[in-house]
Write an enzyme that holds these catalytic residues in place. Structure first.
Site, PDB file in Angstrom:
ATOM      1  N   HIS A   1     -73.840  68.830  71.439  1.00 45.99           N
ATOM      2  CA  HIS A   1     -73.111  67.836  71.173  1.00 45.99           C
ATOM      3  C   HIS A   1     -71.864  68.517  70.476  1.00 45.99           C
ATOM      4  O   HIS A   1     -70.627  68.225  70.513  1.00 45.99           O
ATOM      5  CB  HIS A   1     -73.583  66.855  70.384  1.00 45.99           C
ATOM      6  CG  HIS A   1     -72.505  66.060  69.784  1.00 45.99           C
ATOM      7  ND1 HIS A   1     -72.041  65.809  68.564  1.00 45.99           N
ATOM      8  CD2 HIS A   1     -71.856  64.932  70.392  1.00 45.99           C
ATOM      9  CE1 HIS A   1     -71.185  64.858  68.448  1.00 45.99           C
ATOM     10  NE2 HIS A   1     -71.142  64.197  69.455  1.00 45.99           N
TER      11      HIS A   1
ATOM     12  N   GLU B   1     -69.441  69.952  73.145  1.00 50.62           N
ATOM     13  CA  GLU B   1     -68.838  68.888  73.921  1.00 50.62           C
ATOM     14  C   GLU B   1     -67.545  68.558  73.052  1.00 50.62           C
ATOM     15  O   GLU B   1     -66.466  68.425  73.704  1.00 50.62           O
ATOM     16  CB  GLU B   1     -69.464  67.633  74.033  1.00 50.62           C
ATOM     17  CG  GLU B   1     -68.764  66.527  74.553  1.00 50.62           C
ATOM     18  CD  GLU B   1     -69.260  65.064  73.763  1.00 50.62           C
ATOM     19  OE1 GLU B   1     -68.262  64.387  73.520  1.00 50.62           O
ATOM     20  OE2 GLU B   1     -70.681  64.736  73.673  1.00 50.62           O
ATOM     21  N   HIS B   2     -67.400  68.588  71.632  1.00 50.77           N
ATOM     22  CA  HIS B   2     -66.385  68.329  71.026  1.00 50.77           C
ATOM     23  C   HIS B   2     -65.099  69.650  71.095  1.00 50.77           C
ATOM     24  O   HIS B   2     -64.240  69.741  71.228  1.00 50.77           O
ATOM     25  CB  HIS B   2     -66.739  68.339  69.450  1.00 50.77           C
ATOM     26  CG  HIS B   2     -67.065  67.200  69.090  1.00 50.77           C
ATOM     27  ND1 HIS B   2     -66.220  66.135  68.136  1.00 50.77           N
ATOM     28  CD2 HIS B   2     -67.902  66.225  69.635  1.00 50.77           C
ATOM     29  CE1 HIS B   2     -66.770  65.101  67.907  1.00 50.77           C
ATOM     30  NE2 HIS B   2     -67.747  65.038  68.856  1.00 50.77           N
TER      31      HIS B   2
ATOM     32  N   GLU C   1     -69.179  62.163  61.884  1.00 49.12           N
ATOM     33  CA  GLU C   1     -69.844  61.100  62.779  1.00 49.12           C
ATOM     34  C   GLU C   1     -71.161  60.700  62.741  1.00 49.12           C
ATOM     35  O   GLU C   1     -71.678  59.751  62.892  1.00 49.12           O
ATOM     36  CB  GLU C   1     -69.512  61.645  64.342  1.00 49.12           C
ATOM     37  CG  GLU C   1     -70.064  60.951  65.530  1.00 49.12           C
ATOM     38  CD  GLU C   1     -69.817  61.591  66.958  1.00 49.12           C
ATOM     39  OE1 GLU C   1     -70.366  61.203  68.029  1.00 49.12           O
ATOM     40  OE2 GLU C   1     -69.158  62.722  66.952  1.00 49.12           O
TER      41      GLU C   1
END
Length: 456
Positions: A70, A73-74, A150
């Site tokens: 993840h 992904e950022h 997040e």
């Protein structure tokens, strides 16, 4: 992200015309470097959904670097040798499109929705960051803080999310599904830019990617563009982690989470079979239909009995998703009404499955369930993006988009006897993990704002 087998039934047309029946509608091609290209023609509007899926997710991570899929992904939006940080998104916006990405346990995907004449431009952008991503330590330092915020926003500050995270960690003793997709906070705090770069260099390869293009396009044009922008990238040697199969469970597992919340909540997770062989795994289809009998429409059994008639629950649910790379669960959950405890609701939820195990379901009820599933599609207009999503999930889960019709036909063929049989077979104590949310007093603290840069 998992795709329910039942969702595939909803994706079919209301008369069950096969979505992929027209051989000219969907075509696939594989570049010499192993990258698969799938093109789904839909000429109703001059728009295109362009997606690149990588068959790597949190299931492929190792302890100590959970959340790295993840985090990458950022970082995919933080610049390449040609583009400055944030410029990817700006260019897509200037083209009149929208874009985003998502990471699941099983895969990571990037997409743009664009007017058809702009397809080449976004394909060039996507190809650039497959091979030319820049890993700036300062950009990483900023972005990992966004990821941690997040996590706080979506998990640490959400009582049900905290419960489901604890439930997964309890249900699975060794399988990587026990770890959260976003990662454990300690791993995020200690993650380095080199961890993310190593992940990209290992897994972001053409032979680990599938491009899906759905919309107003011609296959030959898409194939030519894919060859132009991705064809020169070399394939990589991919080494998957060893299977981490669960040892047999011996008795009920339980986990309790105490957190500020308005209501108590209970969730029951049963280990059940996944769909592996489309022709032979009849129990997977029967489990999907069982979940629909329990909670597949407005007057399904759980709500009708526990919420409307007996009023022992404020809300209840059942879900099953058999399409996944790893093991799967059948979930029963609910919020008890005033005067009912989570222990009582736990027993009442199990009693509804036991009632089906003892009494079965009638042909009329099963027909009604299937009719409701199909009728829902009458008011639902399919989209080019929805079609691309369905193709991608099937491909990433080890199936082919061509299998969709077979899945639908197998669902249609499920009998009352099969539904009763799975209710009898898979819902014992040795398959069960129970998660309970114990509410603490709510504080006056206002919810935090979404962190800057939150992508999805």
């Amino acid at each position: 992200m998992k795709l329910s087998i039942r969702t595939l039934l909803l994706a079919a047309s209301v008369v069950l015309t096969p979505l992929w029946a027209n051989a000219a509608q969907t075509e696939e091609f594989t570049l010499k470097n192993g990258m698969k290209i799938i093109v789904n023609e839909d000429h109703r509007a001059p728009t295109v959904a362009h997606m690149v899926w990588y068959r790597v997710g949190s299931v492929d991570e190792r302890n100590g670097v959970t959340g790295v899929a993840h985090a990458l992904e950022h970082m995919m939006f933080k610049g390449t040798k040609k583009l400055k940080p944030g410029e990817f998104s700006k260019r897509v916006a200037q083209l009149g499109g929208r874009e985003n990405a998502f990471t699941s346990k099983d895969y990571t995907a990037y997409f743009q929705q664009i007017e058809k004449s702009k397809l080449e431009a976004v394909m060039a952008l996507e190809a650039d960051r497959m091979a030319n991503l820049v890993f700036d330590k300062n950009e990483f330092a900023k972005e990992i803080r966004v990821v941690m915020e997040e996590r706080r926003l979506r998990t640490d500050d959400q009582p049900t999310s905290k419960l489901y995270e604890a439930l997964a960690a309890t249900t699975y003793a060794v399988h990587p599904y026990r770890n959260p997709i976003i990662g454990w906070m300690d791993d995020l705090q200690n993650m380095t830019v080199n961890d993310v770069k190593a992940w990209h260099d290992t897994w972001y390869a053409p032979n680990n990617a599938t491009m899906v293009v759905s919309g107003d396009v011609e296959p030959k044009q898409v194939f030519a563009l894919a060859q132009k922008y991705f064809g020169s990238y070399p394939a990589k040697t991919l080494t998957r982690t060893r299977p981490q199969n669960e040892p047999p469970q011996e008795g009920i597992k339980r986990v309790t989470v105490k957190a500020p919340a308005e209501n108590p909540y209970v969730v029951l997770a049963f280990k059940v079979p996944a769909l592996r062989d489309i022709a032979k795994d009849d129990d997977a289809y029967a489990l999907d239909v069982l979940s629909a009998v329990l909670d597949g429409y407005d007057n399904a059994r759980l709500s009708a009995k526990l919420v409307r008639t007996d009023r022992v629950a404020n809300d209840v649910g059942a879900s099953y998703s058999g399409i996944a790379r790893g093991p799967v669960l059948f979930i029963l959950d609910g919020t008890p009404a005033q005067g009912t405890t989570t222990e009582q609701l736990e027993k009442l939820l199990r009693a509804e499955v036991e009632r089906i195990a003892n009494e079965g379901v009638s042909e009329a009820e099963l027909k009604r369930v299937k009719t409701q599933l199909i009728a829902a599609q009458i008011y639902k207009r399919d989209s080019v993006f929805g079609q691309a999503m369905e193709i991608g999930v099937m491909e990433m889960s080890g199936f082919s988009y061509k299998d969709t019709d077979r899945v639908i036909e197998k669902l249609r063929a499920v009998t009352p006897q099969q539904v009763q049989a799975v209710a009898q077979k898979y819902f014992g104590d040795d398959a069960l993990t129970v998660g309970t949310l114990v509410p603490l007093p709510m504080t006056e603290k206002k919810p935090a704002a979404a962190p800057a840069g939150l992508r999805h």
